[in-house]
Design an enzyme around this catalytic site. Structure first.
Site, PDB file in Angstrom:
ATOM      1  CB  SER A 142      -0.856  -0.180   1.142  1.00 55.06           C
ATOM      2  OG  SER A 142      -1.689   1.272   1.535  1.00 55.06           O
ATOM      3  CE1 TYR A 155      -4.554  -2.154   4.756  1.00 54.83           C
ATOM      4  CE2 TYR A 155      -3.472  -0.238   4.448  1.00 54.83           C
ATOM      5  CZ  TYR A 155      -4.030  -1.398   4.087  1.00 54.83           C
ATOM      6  OH  TYR A 155      -4.216  -1.400   2.435  1.00 54.83           O
TER       7      TYR A 155
END
Length: 260
Positions: A142, A155
């Site tokens: 990401s 995350y």
């Protein structure tokens, strides 16, 4: 670029980015195992791909945090098609909360799915790749593999961790013909991202419209979401790349949200 006769496993492939990659790979000539926690959804996705590319897709039940399920799923693919050439470790979830309110159980769940899942699936496919002295592993990172955002401690930690795992496997696997890289998407409007919009609006005390325009897209060069097809094309490029010149790297596709 083609993937003729290549065998791929894509985790979390019943929907979203994983499904887009599976479809793109099938169109490029690969056979693709749709590995997902929900077997019925995986089967529906495989049926859809097989309608356009007969025999190109196989549904596999897989909880990527369960070593026995991972090993069984990989064994099924090898039994069916003979080997594994490509792994896309894509399965993931999102939970948002400030650190002081982040439940430890949620923290462990996030790291298990993103990091344990990447480790277990890699561990399962590497012996097959080493035996044939070729293979590609792609981790779904990401922009948060390189930058941080509020409310996403688990995350961000997990996505940063994938960079380290990828680089280690690149060092170990390079002499045995195995490459590994990390794809780092920006905000892609999948169900995972849709879920974050009201959650972040509540936590940040702003409107959902401002979450989209300011938090998700405010740092892009054009105010556009990255698409699942964008990421599928990146995944095709990295899987089809012909040499170890491109390994241990991370490629960001984010409309400029991150430029590191």
């Amino acid at each position: 670029m083609t993937l003729d006769n290549k065998i791929a496993i894509v985790t979390g492939a019943a929907s979203g980015i994983g499904l887009a990659i599976a479809k793109r790979y099938a169109a490029a000539g690969a056979r693709v195992a749709i590995a997902d926690l929900k077997l019925d959804a995986a089967q529906a996705a495989a049926d859809g791909i097989n309608a356009d590319h007969p025999g190109a897709a196989l549904a596999v039940a897989m909880d990527v945090t369960d070593e026995d399920q991972v090993n069984a799923g990989v064994a099924k693919v090898v039994e069916t098609w003979g080997t594994v050439d490509i792994l896309i470790s894509n399965a993931g979830i999102q939970i948002v909360n400030p650190v002081e309110l982040f439940a430890f159980a949620d923290w462990k769940k996030m790291l298990a799915i993103h990091l344990d899942g990447a480790f277990l699936t890699s561990k399962a496919v590497l012996p097959h790749m080493y035996a044939q002295r070729s293979g590609t592993i792609l981790f779904m990172g990401s922009v948060h593999s390189k930058e941080a955002s509020p409310l996403k401690s688990a995350y961000v930690t997990a996505k940063h961790g994938l960079l380290g795992l990828s680089r280690t496997i690149a060092k170990e696997g390079g002499p045995k013909g195995v490459r590994t890289n990390v794809i780092c998407p920006g905000f892609v409007r999948t169900p995972l991202v849709e879920k974050q919009i009201p959650e972040q609006a509540k936590e940040l005390g702003i409107s959902e419209e401002d979450v989209v325009k300011k938090v998700m897209l405010g740092q892009t060069v054009d105010g556009e979401f990255t698409t699942v097809d964008d990421i599928a094309e990146v995944a095709l490029f990295l899987a089809a790349f012909p040499s170890n010149a491109l390994t241990g790297q991370s490629l960001t596709a984010s409309h400029g949200w991150s430029m590191t």
